[in-house]
Design a protein around this motif. Structure first.
Motif, PDB file in Angstrom:
ATOM      1  N   ASN A  89       0.813  -1.216   0.000  1.00  0.00           N
ATOM      2  CA  ASN A  89       0.000   0.000   0.000  1.00  0.00           C
ATOM      3  C   ASN A  89       0.846   1.265   0.000  1.00  0.00           C
ATOM      4  O   ASN A  89       0.305   2.373   0.006  1.00  0.00           O
ATOM      5  CB  ASN A  89      -1.002   0.007   1.162  1.00  0.00           C
ATOM      6  CG  ASN A  89      -0.352  -0.171   2.513  1.00  0.00           C
ATOM      7  OD1 ASN A  89       0.823   0.128   2.691  1.00  0.00           O
ATOM      8  ND2 ASN A  89      -1.110  -0.668   3.482  1.00  0.00           N
ATOM      9  N   LEU A  90       2.162   1.112  -0.005  1.00  0.00           N
ATOM     10  CA  LEU A  90       3.082   2.217  -0.264  1.00  0.00           C
ATOM     11  C   LEU A  90       3.918   1.829  -1.479  1.00  0.00           C
ATOM     12  O   LEU A  90       4.052   0.655  -1.810  1.00  0.00           O
ATOM     13  CB  LEU A  90       3.978   2.493   0.936  1.00  0.00           C
ATOM     14  CG  LEU A  90       3.271   2.881   2.237  1.00  0.00           C
ATOM     15  CD1 LEU A  90       4.291   3.075   3.351  1.00  0.00           C
ATOM     16  CD2 LEU A  90       2.440   4.138   2.063  1.00  0.00           C
ATOM     17  N   GLY A 217     -11.731  -1.098  11.882  1.00  0.00           N
ATOM     18  CA  GLY A 217     -11.702   0.207  11.230  1.00  0.00           C
ATOM     19  C   GLY A 217     -10.381   0.631  10.658  1.00  0.00           C
ATOM     20  O   GLY A 217     -10.244   1.771  10.221  1.00  0.00           O
ATOM     21  N   SER A 218      -9.371  -0.239  10.624  1.00  0.00           N
ATOM     22  CA  SER A 218      -8.069   0.187  10.123  1.00  0.00           C
ATOM     23  C   SER A 218      -7.888  -0.228   8.669  1.00  0.00           C
ATOM     24  O   SER A 218      -8.852  -0.465   7.943  1.00  0.00           O
ATOM     25  CB  SER A 218      -6.960  -0.395  11.004  1.00  0.00           C
ATOM     26  OG  SER A 218      -5.730   0.254  10.755  1.00  0.00           O
ATOM     27  N   MET A 219      -6.636  -0.325   8.226  1.00  0.00           N
ATOM     28  CA  MET A 219      -6.333  -0.622   6.833  1.00  0.00           C
ATOM     29  C   MET A 219      -7.027  -1.893   6.356  1.00  0.00           C
ATOM     30  O   MET A 219      -7.645  -1.923   5.289  1.00  0.00           O
ATOM     31  CB  MET A 219      -4.817  -0.771   6.655  1.00  0.00           C
ATOM     32  CG  MET A 219      -4.022   0.483   6.922  1.00  0.00           C
ATOM     33  SD  MET A 219      -4.010   1.569   5.500  1.00  0.00           S
ATOM     34  CE  MET A 219      -2.785   2.769   6.020  1.00  0.00           C
ATOM     35  N   SER A 220      -6.906  -2.973   7.132  1.00  0.00           N
ATOM     36  CA  SER A 220      -7.437  -4.252   6.680  1.00  0.00           C
ATOM     37  C   SER A 220      -8.956  -4.233   6.586  1.00  0.00           C
ATOM     38  O   SER A 220      -9.538  -4.949   5.766  1.00  0.00           O
ATOM     39  CB  SER A 220      -6.968  -5.382   7.601  1.00  0.00           C
ATOM     40  OG  SER A 220      -7.395  -5.166   8.932  1.00  0.00           O
ATOM     41  N   GLY A 348      -7.346   4.688   5.560  1.00  0.00           N
ATOM     42  CA  GLY A 348      -7.294   3.437   4.814  1.00  0.00           C
ATOM     43  C   GLY A 348      -6.859   3.747   3.387  1.00  0.00           C
ATOM     44  O   GLY A 348      -6.930   4.889   2.941  1.00  0.00           O
ATOM     45  N   ILE A 349      -6.404   2.716   2.682  1.00  0.00           N
ATOM     46  CA  ILE A 349      -5.955   2.890   1.299  1.00  0.00           C
ATOM     47  C   ILE A 349      -6.671   1.862   0.433  1.00  0.00           C
ATOM     48  O   ILE A 349      -6.537   0.657   0.658  1.00  0.00           O
ATOM     49  CB  ILE A 349      -4.435   2.714   1.175  1.00  0.00           C
ATOM     50  CG1 ILE A 349      -3.697   3.745   2.034  1.00  0.00           C
ATOM     51  CG2 ILE A 349      -3.985   2.834  -0.287  1.00  0.00           C
ATOM     52  CD1 ILE A 349      -2.196   3.499   2.140  1.00  0.00           C
ATOM     53  N   ALA A 350      -7.458   2.328  -0.520  1.00  0.00           N
ATOM     54  CA  ALA A 350      -8.161   1.434  -1.441  1.00  0.00           C
ATOM     55  C   ALA A 350      -8.701   2.268  -2.590  1.00  0.00           C
ATOM     56  O   ALA A 350      -9.249   3.358  -2.378  1.00  0.00           O
ATOM     57  CB  ALA A 350      -9.298   0.692  -0.745  1.00  0.00           C
ATOM     58  N   GLN A 514      -4.217   6.006  15.224  1.00  0.00           N
ATOM     59  CA  GLN A 514      -4.045   4.779  14.449  1.00  0.00           C
ATOM     60  C   GLN A 514      -2.670   4.156  14.634  1.00  0.00           C
ATOM     61  O   GLN A 514      -2.544   2.943  14.770  1.00  0.00           O
ATOM     62  CB  GLN A 514      -4.275   5.086  12.965  1.00  0.00           C
ATOM     63  CG  GLN A 514      -4.339   3.875  12.064  1.00  0.00           C
ATOM     64  CD  GLN A 514      -4.771   4.254  10.656  1.00  0.00           C
ATOM     65  OE1 GLN A 514      -4.831   5.433  10.294  1.00  0.00           O
ATOM     66  NE2 GLN A 514      -5.071   3.252   9.840  1.00  0.00           N
ATOM     67  N   PHE A 515      -1.627   4.993  14.642  1.00  0.00           N
ATOM     68  CA  PHE A 515      -0.255   4.503  14.760  1.00  0.00           C
ATOM     69  C   PHE A 515       0.483   5.299  15.833  1.00  0.00           C
ATOM     70  O   PHE A 515       0.447   6.536  15.812  1.00  0.00           O
ATOM     71  CB  PHE A 515       0.498   4.644  13.431  1.00  0.00           C
ATOM     72  CG  PHE A 515      -0.152   3.937  12.281  1.00  0.00           C
ATOM     73  CD1 PHE A 515      -0.227   2.552  12.256  1.00  0.00           C
ATOM     74  CD2 PHE A 515      -0.702   4.643  11.232  1.00  0.00           C
ATOM     75  CE1 PHE A 515      -0.828   1.891  11.190  1.00  0.00           C
ATOM     76  CE2 PHE A 515      -1.306   3.998  10.161  1.00  0.00           C
ATOM     77  CZ  PHE A 515      -1.374   2.617  10.144  1.00  0.00           C
ATOM     78  N   PRO A 516       1.167   4.624  16.748  1.00  0.00           N
ATOM     79  CA  PRO A 516       1.906   5.368  17.780  1.00  0.00           C
ATOM     80  C   PRO A 516       3.054   6.189  17.209  1.00  0.00           C
ATOM     81  O   PRO A 516       3.384   7.244  17.733  1.00  0.00           O
ATOM     82  CB  PRO A 516       2.413   4.265  18.718  1.00  0.00           C
ATOM     83  CG  PRO A 516       2.388   3.021  17.903  1.00  0.00           C
ATOM     84  CD  PRO A 516       1.259   3.172  16.935  1.00  0.00           C
TER      85      PRO A 516
END
Length: 766
Positions: A89-90, A217-220, A348-350, A514-516
């Motif tokens: 996704n990057l 609710g995250s990327m997946s 999210g990425i889609a 979402q990310f620390p």
């Protein structure tokens, strides 16, 4: 001569490999020795997938004829945590290390977003290049490590190994929360849905209608909901199908708020030299632009964000994505009173999620799954929302897109060490209290962590490894003597750990974000300063040649000066990567644009209203209007990246006419020089939904032009089998979304008096 400092590395994923390479190659020979323990029989960690038996066709053919269901994306046997055909996704520029170019690993045909099996190939080339085979102990899991003394800072570790067990790393094993009643529902973890076959098996053991609910609710969560919607769309619109083939609804339940980003964003790093030109670039090359960072800001943005910061972040996304896309690409930003929610929005990425939501193919609900019950014979999901309890009935199946947990991967550490690290088994966000930007603990100087944090990236992992190795090289590890820390450094690291404790204690936990370590640019820059590392310039224009602009990618922080200790190919690899980066940020005007073509194809998804005028010299114009819909489906051939069935219903005032065509996005990395988008006719009577005859190819300009109204205009011409017609297209982008587009047709020289112009726009009810 001093003995090499012995280092045990647990895990042969990207972080373990870059740590071994750093120890063995960044210092004079004999400084370190390394042994890498890996549970699996191969390296790669999360990316240790099987190679597909047919990676791709050797060459494109005019029409690839085979059974639709038998395409190469299903031809693999292994079961890793990710699908071999999953895209990163990057982009390749972020998913890489500074001293190995993708071209060296794969050859010239390198996609901007590699497949998982290609990442495995990259890592194997990396290991082959830099790490001796005798360093690896594959197929062995570390059972425990113990001190050879009684003190926490005793001089040595002993490692006990066994053959099998949980993986190491932050993505060690799937995380499934304990929700009452879940065991009575047909459910799987999202990592188990890796192919159309997997989704098919889930549907086979579920009721034949009802709601397919994705929890998380995250990327997946975003990716899984998109995969389910694509599968159902493909069932209805695959070749040979003439009617809807399912009675399912896709529901996505997550805490919200969140944004879903497409993979390509408009961004110009060379404004002064290119004027109004606007290329599309991979999203990470836009998001991680060092110039976006506020002037004078140093260090890492760490900890919960304020409501004002959240508002600014939402506005940042609106400005970046445009008004049209923001209406469908943002979710649950406000409460039931219309006020923006305090929580920092997740990302999210889609590519197709937003349009699936717009069309109703995905329905979203902000809340937390609290229990599953059976009410009057209907399986029901009870959801806690800000407005109270909501019940979803007629649940057919549930997919838990709830991520992974690192706790099992730390079980080998001694209890006293875990205590010093303030280990929390149930906290998957911050399981340890570390300093040195999540890579160490000052009280255990000979223990390090590389890439061990939620949202691990390859660039920070490489710099973490270099920072640890630099510290260990200056220490006498054999005799338990660490490098001395100044009082200022001790206070700094104590303060850093206190920040982690404070962040860990934030309640409710949803406010933690979402990310620390989500400040990727700050993380890279902070490590670079610690290592006294300069950033390579982009070199795409006189003004862009300075070091204070451009995307933050690993190759720009490469360690070049090794003196004459040994042969080291870093500079060559950096030059290859920087050349590819430059051509991506500033496409050659003479080349078809991969990124712009992909941005157009994605943005066609969904419903369009149109108005058409056919003009004849000396005659009245014929006007018609109607609706055109692009339905995504699985590609009919592995030579294509993506595919739509396009249905057009036109009304000229006398009759309604329906035309069906197929739009295909060619995998231009596999087949360079080919036009990226092709259109095919469909004979709906003899073979419903099947592409039966080639119509035309679109040759897209490499960059758009910014118009006076602020839109980005991208033009394309069509190459046809027959020279009887000339086709031109104009696509008007409101940042990432096409607001409207035009298709013009002019008949050949003998019939120049005939022209057709069709304008497309989104219906008002969308």
């Amino acid at each position: 001569m001093a003995k090499p400092k012995r280092v045990a590395i647990i895990g042969a994923g990207p972080s373990g490999l870059v740590t071994a390479k750093t120890l063995l190659r960044n210092f004079p020979p004999g400084t370190f020795s390394a042994v890498i323990f890996e549970k699996k029989p191969r390296i790669g960690g999360l990316w240790a997938v099987d190679y597909p038996s047919t990676p791709y066709l050797l060459r494109p053919t005019p029409h690839f004829s085979h059974d639709y269901e038998l395409h190469c994306r299903k031809q693999y046997q292994g079961r890793a945590l990710v699908n071999p055909w999953m895209r990163t996704n990057l982009s390749r520029f972020s998913v890489a290390f500074s001293d190995l170019a993708w071209e060296t690993a794969l050859g010239d045909a390198v996609p901007l977003f590699p497949y998982a099996w290609e990442v495995r190939k990259y890592l194997e080339k990396y290991a082959e290049t830099y790490i001796p085979k005798e360093c690896f102990k594959l197929g062995k899991r570390v059972l425990s490590v113990t001190r050879r003394g009684t003190e926490i800072r005793a001089k040595d570790w002993a490692v006990w190994e066994m053959w099998r067990g949980p993986s190491s790393g932050h993505f060690g094993s799937p995380s499934i929360p304990l929700i009452p009643g879940l065991e009575d529902i047909s459910s799987v973890h999202s990592s188990e849905l890796q192919s159309p076959d997997d989704i098919g098996r889930l549907l086979e053991k579920s009721p034949k209608s009802g709601k397919l609910v994705v929890v998380g609710g995250s990327m997946s969560g975003v990716e899984t909901a998109t995969s389910l919607a694509l599968h159902l769309s493909s069932l209805s619109f695959r070749p040979g199908s003439s009617a809807q083939q399912h009675n399912y609804e896709v529901w996505h339940v997550g805490p919200g708020p969140y944004w879903v980003l497409p993979t390509y964003l408009p961004h110009n790093y060379a404004k002064d030299t290119e004027g109004d030109a606007m290329p599309f670039v991979p999203l990470d090359l836009s998001l991680y632009d060092i110039a976006r960072r506020p002037l004078g800001m140093t260090g890492i943005a760490f900890g919960p964000t304020s409501q004002d910061q959240n508002r600014k972040r939402n506005q940042f996304f609106r400005d970046m994505l445009g008004e049209e896309y923001s209406k469908v690409g943002s979710f649950h930003l406000g409460d039931n009173q219309g006020r923006e929610i305090q929580r920092s929005p997740w990302v999210g990425i889609a590519d197709h999620y937003a349009e699936f939501v717009r069309s109703g193919a995905i329905k979203t609900l902000a809340g937390r799954a609290s229990s599953f019950t059976n009410e009057s014979g209907l399986e029901t999901l009870n959801i806690d929302t800000s407005a109270g309890m909501v019940r979803l009935t007629e649940i057919a199946a549930v997919v838990m897109a709830t991520g992974f947990k690192p706790s099992g991967s730390l079980s080998f550490l001694p209890d006293d060490v875990l205590s010093t690290l303030e280990y929390s088994k149930d906290d998957h966000f911050l399981p340890l209290v570390l300093d040195s930007m999540s890579s160490a603990h000052s009280e255990i100087p000979d223990l390090g962590f590389v890439g061990f944090y939620r949202g691990a990236f390859w660039g920070p992992a490489e710099l973490q490894a270099q920072s640890l190795a630099q510290t260990w090289a200056a220490a006498d590890l054999e005799n338990g003597v660490s490098a001395s820390l100044s009082e200022e450094e001790k206070r700094s690291r104590d303060g850093e750990r206190q920040q982690v404790r404070d962040f860990r204690d934030v309640r409710p936990t949803s406010l933690r974000g979402q990310f620390p370590l989500g400040d990727y640019v700050g993380l890279m820059e902070s490590f670079a300063r610690r290592l006294h590392r300069s950033r390579f310039p982009l070199g795409i224009s006189p003004d862009a040649n300075i070091r204070t602009t451009g995307p933050v990618v690993p190759a720009r922080y490469a360690l070049i000066d090794h003196g004459t200790l040994f042969e080291y190919p870093t500079l060559k690899e950096v030059e290859i990567t920087m050349k590819a980066l430059k051509s991506t940020l500033l496409p050659d005007p003479g080349q078809a644009s991969v990124t712009t073509t992909a941005a157009i194809f994605r943005a066609l998804h969904g419903n369009w209203g149109f108005e058409r005028i056919v003009s004849h010299a000396g005659g009245e114009d014929i006007k018609s209007c109607g609706k055109t819909t692009f339905y995504p489906r699985y590609p009919s051939s592995p030579m294509y990246e993506a595919e739509y069935l396009c249905k057009e219903d036109a009304n000229d005032g006398a009759a309604m006419k329906t035309a069906i065509s197929v739009y295909r996005h060619l995998n231009t990395f596999r087949f360079p020089g080919q036009a990226g988008i092709s259109v095919w006719f469909v004979d709906g009577k003899s073979c419903p939904n099947s592409a039966t005859e080639f119509a035309l190819k679109l040759q897209v300009e490499p960059m758009g032009k910014v118009t006076d109204s602020g839109e980005i205009l991208v033009r394309a011409v069509a190459i046809c089998e027959s020279a009887a017609k000339e086709h031109t297209y104009e696509f008007y982008f409101d940042r990432v979304a096409i607001s409207n587009w035009c298709h013009r047709v002019v008949w050949s020289a003998k019939s120049r008096d005939r022209r057709q112009t069709t304008w497309y726009s989104r219906p008002n009810d969308d």
